[in-house]
Design an enzyme around this catalytic site. Structure first.
Site, short mmCIF file in Angstrom:
data_model
loop_
_atom_site.label_atom_id
_atom_site.label_comp_id
_atom_site.label_asym_id
_atom_site.label_seq_id
_atom_site.Cartn_x
_atom_site.Cartn_y
_atom_site.Cartn_z
N HIS A 130 0.83 -1.21 0.00
CA HIS A 130 0.00 0.00 0.00
C HIS A 130 0.86 1.26 0.00
O HIS A 130 0.67 2.16 -0.82
CB HIS A 130 -0.92 -0.02 1.23
N GLU A 131 1.81 1.34 0.91
CA GLU A 131 2.62 2.57 1.03
C GLU A 131 3.53 2.77 -0.18
O GLU A 131 3.68 3.89 -0.66
CB GLU A 131 3.42 2.57 2.33
N HIS A 140 -5.79 6.51 -2.79
CA HIS A 140 -6.65 5.49 -2.22
C HIS A 140 -7.71 5.07 -3.24
O HIS A 140 -8.23 5.89 -3.98
CB HIS A 140 -7.31 5.99 -0.94
N CYS A 146 -9.17 -3.91 -2.87
CA CYS A 146 -7.87 -3.48 -3.39
C CYS A 146 -6.93 -3.11 -2.25
O CYS A 146 -7.34 -2.47 -1.27
CB CYS A 146 -8.05 -2.29 -4.33
N CYS A 165 -5.89 -3.93 -7.43
CA CYS A 165 -7.01 -4.28 -8.30
C CYS A 165 -6.57 -4.00 -9.75
O CYS A 165 -5.52 -3.40 -9.98
CB CYS A 165 -8.25 -3.46 -7.94
N CYS A 168 -5.90 -0.16 -10.47
CA CYS A 168 -4.66 0.37 -9.88
C CYS A 168 -3.43 -0.24 -10.55
O CYS A 168 -2.43 0.44 -10.78
CB CYS A 168 -4.64 0.11 -8.38
#
Length: 173
Positions: A130-131, A140, A146, A165, A168
């Site tokens: 994520h980061e 986001h 996702c 996802c 993204c």
């Protein structure tokens, strides 16, 4: 792309391995894990009994040699007025941080027992992906499955998949 993981404090080897494996799997990148670093001086806020996340990002950016650098720490982090953060990254920046401190708790706020190592490992993998996603320009995502979905609680982290996802993923490629 090279991503440098900069452990800050005592980060167990399995956690570093899980973080590295997740980044390689999702972003098909090279990953280098640095020797552990000391917690940045001045990062601790006595009034909150927590550490400023920005200080860890600055450290990772300074010592990391990768195109993207991420600090990984067991310390409890906060950012501005938020009570805590699992991680923090600046959009399109080269530095970021993930804290494992609150990823060890169960969805109901207590500590996980059965399967806790596996659950904890899944959370670490999701947050590190994520980061780094933010540093690659991803914001986001509205898709709750996702990995880029905003997740302020471990329950929401647990709902996410450990990968991007389709939408993204196309933005990153």
């Amino acid at each position: 792309m090279l991503v440098d993981i900069v452990p800050v404090g005592e980060v167990p080897a399995p956690v570093k391995r899980q973080a590295s494996d997740a980044l390689q799997s999702v972003y098909d990148c090279d990953v280098s894990v640095h020797e552990p670093r000391e917690i940045p001086s001045g990062a601790y806020d006595e009034g909150r009994s927590q550490y400023r996340a920005e200080e860890f990002i600055e450290l990772a950016s300074r010592v990391g040699r990768g195109e993207k650098n991420i600090a990984l720490t067991p310390e409890d982090l906060f950012y501005r007025r938020r009570n805590y953060v699992f991680g923090l990254a600046y959009l399109d920046g080269n530095g970021s941080v993930v804290s494992t401190y609150r990823l060890q708790t169960s969805s109901d706020g207590g500590f996980s027992e059965r399967g806790s190592d596996e659950i904890f490992g899944d959370r670490v993998r999701k947050e590190i992906v994520h980061e780094i996603g933010h540093t690659l320009g991803l914001e986001h995502c509205d898709n709750k499955r996702c990995v880029m979905n905003f997740s302020p609680t471990v329950r929401e982290v647990d709902v996410k998949e450990p990968h991007l996802c389709g939408s993204c993923s196309r933005r990153v490629r």
